[in-house]
Motif scaffolding. Sequence first.
Motif: not given
Length: 231
Positions: A188-192, A158-162
């Motif tokens: 905080x997930x990676x948006x693809x 997950x991202x360090x900073x949501x």
Amino acid sequence: MTVNVKASIEIAGVDAAMVVFEAVVDKHINQQVHVLREMVIAAQPTWLSDAVAAYHTLLVVYDIQRTTYAQVQQFLQSQLEQLQHQKLTNKKATVHEYFVCYDPEFGPDIERVSHVTGLSIDEVIQRHSEETYHVYTIGFAPGFAYLGDVPEALQVARLDTPRTKVPAGSVAVANQQTAIYPRTSPGGWNIIGRVAGWNEQSGLRLKAGDHVRFIPVTMQRFLALESGASS
């Protein structure tokens, strides 16, 4: 498939018991959880208030005016023993297909995922879209379906900073999971990428045990689908 049940029963509150299976993200364990939920509901105990399935747990809420924890525990143990002797059959799952644009405009983290995994952006799209995902559970927010399993080569933390605001319909990955944000919310997930034609009702159609497929589309096709959805 013969069931090999490894589970414990724990107190989960003054009016709830929790059946806890092995704490891993696993389709077979998740299937056991949902079959057990169906068995509990089918038994129709007069004290049952709710039965909530998650990845590897089943929360059973009961009416304390009608029963005690000890009686609920005994009932659940009996259900687990029955589950032990059952054979799980692969039911025909409902399949939901979504058109997704993986353009960086809608997938601001796709380049980061590419860098972390060592895959090209085209490979990220291919790996993500070639899978059929299992809906493990619904949680976090109404309509937020936790989908698995993301191919190991595509798994990123997950991202360090949501983010404080993730647009509705955004497709994201985090470790072994992928998901669609059902409505605009922090995340905080990676948006693809983003689903074309997504609306508030889209996520509510997803149920635990369903399957999800993502179909890549171009920006042009995405905009055409969006226009059709809004007309």
